[in-house]
Write an enzyme that holds these catalytic residues in place. Sequence first.
Site, short mmCIF file in Angstrom:
data_model
loop_
_atom_site.label_atom_id
_atom_site.label_comp_id
_atom_site.label_asym_id
_atom_site.label_seq_id
_atom_site.Cartn_x
_atom_site.Cartn_y
_atom_site.Cartn_z
N TYR A 149 -53.20 6.84 -35.88
CA TYR A 149 -53.49 8.08 -35.15
C TYR A 149 -52.93 9.28 -35.91
O TYR A 149 -53.62 10.27 -36.14
CB TYR A 149 -52.89 8.00 -33.75
N SER A 166 -51.17 17.07 -34.15
CA SER A 166 -50.18 16.37 -33.34
C SER A 166 -48.81 16.36 -34.02
O SER A 166 -48.72 16.36 -35.26
CB SER A 166 -50.64 14.91 -33.12
#
Length: 333
Positions: free
Chosen positions: A156, A131
Amino acid sequence: MSRPKTILITGSAGFIGYHLAQRLLLEGYIIIGIDDFNNYYDVRLKEARLDRLKGHHNFSFERVSIEDRAAISRVFSQHSIDIVVHLAAQAGVRYSLENPHAYIDSNVVGFMNILECCRKQEIEHLLFASSSSVYGANKKTPFSTEDRVDHPVSLYAATKRANELMAHTYSHLYRLPTTGLRFFTVYGPWGRPDMSYFKFTKAIFGEEPIQIFNYGKMKRDFTYIDDIVEGIVRLLYKKPDPIQSSDLLSQAPYKIYNLGNNQPVELLTFISVIEEKIGKKAIKEFLPMQAGDVPVTFADVDDLMIDVGFKPKTSIEKGLGKFIDWYRNFYNV
């Protein structure tokens, strides 16, 4: 005549997994999909995606969780898998503040299970979702894969960086070719309802207020789903070559790519395009920056261009137009 390649796609009922599976099924690949249908967002959308995939004769599906080591091992042992595209994960930056354990369970423990199965089954190539969040507090733009990524600002992001480090370790120890894909704010039809563009669209149609964080002073490298899929498909056979690695410290068959549009757009501009495509103005509620957010994302995609001759290029006008058309049809609005 050689048999078509068999590709395992984890998270195949998810947003990116669904689109990738559709593309590869049409190209004649044998696709094995796995998904656990967790309830992070409305499972009816996942079921609708899966129903479309089940229409293909070369698709099979297993409803298992990547955290279930025995179940994942069984899937790998029962199929002759050539390539793995690992997209299953607990997504979302903000939700990681509310339910941190879900991120460790899925993104760390689950990824460990995938790595072990790939090692034992001698998979040709593992591609996995990372990501843009790993760039965290970095100030230099555009974000390059050569940049240090030591300052994540959400759990995350930390789990995605952990995935990259874990994959490198397996590439180094076991010569398992691994490719990490740093996705930049993916959007499009069949997307995730927790994403901002989806929430904005739903609220504007319903004439409800939308929450705009950091008072709209944010830029995102919004990347259309078809461009993401094209990038993945081109990288399927681009196994990393340690000899060509720019990192002189590593001789592992491992590489990271940015998959982003390389054109950051201001959030308010993005919202204005949604308003234009819907034909309604949003009721705007401006709020401060949320914990875990960053002010800008901006992908350097030079490596993608050099290695596979591709650069995402879909404009937000075109991409959002397709999303709004899909939304109207799917939700009958």
